[in-house]
Structures are given as C-alpha cells and as structure tokens.
Motif scaffolding. Structure first.
Motif, mmCIF file in Angstrom:
data_model
loop_
_atom_site.group_PDB
_atom_site.id
_atom_site.type_symbol
_atom_site.label_atom_id
_atom_site.label_comp_id
_atom_site.label_asym_id
_atom_site.label_seq_id
_atom_site.Cartn_x
_atom_site.Cartn_y
_atom_site.Cartn_z
ATOM 1 N N LEU A 208 0.737 -1.408 -0.032
ATOM 2 C CA LEU A 208 0.128 0.054 0.046
ATOM 3 C C LEU A 208 0.961 1.388 0.174
ATOM 4 O O LEU A 208 0.446 2.628 -0.333
ATOM 5 N N LEU A 209 2.344 0.854 0.468
ATOM 6 C CA LEU A 209 2.968 2.244 0.123
ATOM 7 C C LEU A 209 3.541 2.134 -1.338
ATOM 8 O O LEU A 209 4.438 2.777 -2.004
ATOM 9 N N ARG A 210 3.161 1.366 -2.137
ATOM 10 C CA ARG A 210 4.229 0.789 -3.812
ATOM 11 C C ARG A 210 2.676 1.092 -4.480
ATOM 12 O O ARG A 210 2.694 0.780 -5.866
ATOM 13 N N CYS A 211 1.650 1.846 -4.127
ATOM 14 C CA CYS A 211 0.821 2.079 -5.597
ATOM 15 C C CYS A 211 -0.047 3.342 -5.476
ATOM 16 O O CYS A 211 0.331 3.604 -3.638
ATOM 17 N N GLY A 212 -0.833 4.198 -5.890
ATOM 18 C CA GLY A 212 -1.211 4.671 -5.513
ATOM 19 C C GLY A 212 -2.071 5.625 -6.986
ATOM 20 O O GLY A 212 -1.978 5.189 -8.134
ATOM 21 N N LEU A 213 -1.764 7.439 -6.201
ATOM 22 C CA LEU A 213 -2.585 7.379 -7.984
ATOM 23 C C LEU A 213 -1.611 9.051 -7.892
ATOM 24 O O LEU A 213 -1.436 9.915 -7.170
ATOM 25 N N LEU A 214 -2.357 9.848 -9.187
ATOM 26 C CA LEU A 214 -1.279 10.845 -9.291
ATOM 27 C C LEU A 214 -1.987 12.382 -9.802
ATOM 28 O O LEU A 214 -2.901 11.876 -10.397
ATOM 29 N N LEU A 215 -2.189 12.949 -8.850
ATOM 30 C CA LEU A 215 -2.187 14.365 -8.437
ATOM 31 C C LEU A 215 -2.276 15.685 -8.410
ATOM 32 O O LEU A 215 -1.008 15.614 -9.063
ATOM 33 N N ALA A 216 -2.955 16.473 -8.381
ATOM 34 C CA ALA A 216 -2.326 18.026 -9.193
ATOM 35 C C ALA A 216 -1.038 18.319 -8.260
ATOM 36 O O ALA A 216 -0.524 17.705 -7.019
ATOM 37 N N GLY A 217 -0.087 19.034 -9.605
ATOM 38 C CA GLY A 217 1.208 19.726 -8.973
ATOM 39 C C GLY A 217 2.341 18.293 -8.874
ATOM 40 O O GLY A 217 3.611 18.379 -8.402
ATOM 41 N N TYR A 218 2.338 17.129 -8.996
ATOM 42 C CA TYR A 218 2.682 16.109 -8.618
ATOM 43 C C TYR A 218 4.164 16.211 -9.819
ATOM 44 O O TYR A 218 5.760 15.846 -9.783
ATOM 45 N N ASN A 219 3.947 17.260 -10.835
ATOM 46 C CA ASN A 219 5.540 17.650 -11.250
ATOM 47 C C ASN A 219 6.228 17.691 -11.070
ATOM 48 O O ASN A 219 7.514 19.063 -11.928
ATOM 49 N N THR A 220 5.678 19.490 -10.102
ATOM 50 C CA THR A 220 6.642 20.692 -9.302
ATOM 51 C C THR A 220 7.454 20.243 -8.717
ATOM 52 O O THR A 220 7.356 19.095 -7.992
#
Length: 347
Positions: A208-220
């Motif tokens: 559960l620490l190795r899965c997730g979703l990318l949301l606003a600001g991820y590239n910053t």
C-alpha cells in the motif's frame, strides 16, 4: 458472430482450461458468475475468456468479483451516511501547485514514503480525455436526477481536496495510477534512492506504500506541504473517510494491480479503497487508452444513473463497446473494453 482469430489460440486454450470445471453450472445464461479468484487469477480479465461458441464470457454472463462471502451481503447500516452524491477528480494539472478549497482543509500530515520523481514512475503527462469524461458524467447525472456532481479539475484535483472527502455516494478518480514492485520502490529523494539501490539499500515492502494515484502538482519541484505533493499512496487512501461510499471508479491505469497473496486477494489500490470503506471498486488491470476508456466510463454511468446495479452497468457498457468495435472492423479486441473489473458488494 465474431470468429476468434488464430493469434488468440493461447487465450482459447486458457479459457478451456479454466471454464471446463465450471461447465455444469454455466448452462443457464440467466445466472451471474460470482468469482473469487486466487493467486494470479486475480490479474486475469475473465470477461475476455472465450467459450466453445467463440463468444466472450461477458456476452453470456454478468461477472462479479468478491474477496469473500461478506461481499455478497448488503450492509444497509452505511447507506444513510453519505453527504455528497457524486464526486469526480479528473484531469489534474500535474505542472501547477495544487489548490485546496477553504471548506476542505485537512489535518492529515501523512508523508508519501517514496520519491515523487522516481524514474520508475516518470513525469506525468496530461489526460485531457478525463476532463471530457468528467463533464459527460456530470451531464448524465443532471439529466437523470437533476442532481449536481462535485467536480475537481486542474489544480483543484489535489491531495488535500481528496483527503477531505466525507463519504460520497459515488467517487470517480480519473488520472494516472501506478503499482511498483518491491525492488522498484525505495524511500527518499531520487539521488538518495539511487545510492541506496547501488548499495543494497532498503526496499519498501508494504504494497500500500507502492501503489497510488497521481494528482495536481506531481511534476512540480516546489511543494507547500508534504501531505499534498501530488502522489497519493494507498496508505494515505486508508485515512480517507469513505464509509458508506457505494461505488469507487478508478478510471486510471493499473489500478487493480498489487501484490498477489494466495487466499487473500490482491494488496493494492483496490484493497486500499475497500478498507477505507468503499463497498465496491471498479479498477483496471492494465494501461488503458484515454479516449476509449472515457467512452466506456460514460456508457457505464449512463446505466448507473438509470438505476442499474454497478455489475450490470459494467457488463452493458462492455457489450456496447464490443458491438461498436465489431461494427467498425469486426475485431472487438479485449484491450479496449476488458481492462476494468468490479470488486465488492454491487447489489
């Protein structure tokens, strides 16, 4: 009827091996199949298996997935707790700092334990099709019930706004998803990660620490708060209030993947949302194509807002995609429609 091409012979052999033991209970197409796969069979798109009549299994049966017998039981005690009908997160602005609404401030200070810029994940590219998908769902909801959906787009599709959710009835998240193998996930910033990797450093064992979703600001590079860095992990999802949420739709890539544990299902995003309280989760088994996914999700919600159960709505959406593809080129390849599976209580 579509004939199965020669290059699908392996698929047909696999189908025969898996479906033969079920033949005695698969004679009545009025029944639905309730499956609780084990091991790697969780990663199989059962809907795309081929029967002896060269039909996809989804064409004959509604297919439901459960982790245990509890999933086939209704739990009415949670039905009255929802405070919002439908909440949608879509088309996050990965290149801008995330924003939060004043009424959605959160005290959650969980810190993402893996590098936001780990090379295994890479830079996130925009998903404009998810914005169209969100607008389509909002319009379908308004037409069906005159209700409005809460839609978070661009910089508002942020971790802070997500973590402040309060048990919506339906939650849709349309973005990039990921699952990392243990050897690919290491803690800390990118340079330190590389040093640890070269020197036999510590890998992250918790799936559960190795899965997730990318949301606003991820590239910053600039992050105002470590709790809103654009990378929402499964552990952070556990702390979100989804008690009473009837359906979560993860319109993202690889959201059904995780560590396969014999007898326990798959430990990953799908499990995280279930533990957080969601009664049913729709997730994907592979990297889905943006535009075709948007069409399938729109078909799915058109049925949901007409009152269909989630299981039946997914089947009808998949059958519609199969029909349209056959009309175009007589090849309804499962890649375009079979990625999504639905797990949990979906009465």
């Amino acid at each position: 009827m579509e004939r199965i091409s020669a290059d699908q012979s392996i698929s047909k052999k696999l189908s025969r091996r898996l479906l033969a033991p079920l033949a005695s209970v698969m004679k009545d197409e009025r029944l639905r199949l309730v499956l609780s796969p084990d091991g790697e069979l969780w990663n199989l798109p059962w809907a795309a298996l081929i029967d002896d009549n060269d039909k996809f299994l989804i064409e004959s049966f509604q297919i439901d997935y459960v982790n245990s017998g509890r999933d086939v039981l209704d739990n009415p005690s949670q039905k009255s707790t929802t405070v919002e009908q439908t909440v949608i997160f879509a088309d996050p602005d990965f290149d801008s700092l995330p924003k939060s609404l004043p009424v959605r401030q959160t005290v959650d200070q969980n810190i993402t334990p893996i590098s936001r810029h780990a090379t295994i994940i890479g830079k996130a590219v925009a998903l404009p099709g998810t914005r169209r998908e969100a607008e389509s769902i909002r319009e379908l909801l308004a037409e069906a019930s005159n209700e409005s959906a809460s839609v978070f787009l661009g910089s508002l599709a942020s971790e802070t706004n997500f973590k402040a959710l309060s048990h919506p009835k339906i939650l849709v998240v349309s973005t990039h998803g990921f699952f990392l193998q243990p050897e690919s996930a290491i803690s800390g910033d990118s340079d330190a990660d590389q040093d640890r990797l070269e020197n036999g450093g510590r890998f992250i064992e918790n799936p559960l620490l190795r899965c997730g979703l990318l949301l606003a600001g991820y590239n910053t590079d600039k992050v105002d708060s470590p709790a809103d860095d654009g990378l929402l992990t499964g552990v952070e999802i556990l702390n979100t209030d989804l008690q009473g949420t009837e359906l979560v739709v993860l319109s993202a890539c690889d959201t059904a993947l995780g560590d396969v544990r014999s007898g326990e299902g798959v430990a990953g995003l799908r499990q995280a949302f279930r533990i957080a309280g969601a009664e049913a989760v729709m997730a994907s088994l592979w990297q889905v194509e943006d535009s075709s996914t948007a069409r399938l999700i729109s078909d799915f919600f058109a049925q949901i807002f007409r009152g269909e159960s989630a299981g039946r709505a997914l089947r009808m959406a998949q059958l519609n995609r199969i029909r349209i593809q056959r009309q175009k080129n007589e090849n309804a390849h499962p890649f375009f429609w079979a990625a999504f599976t639905l797990t949990g209580n979906r009465k």
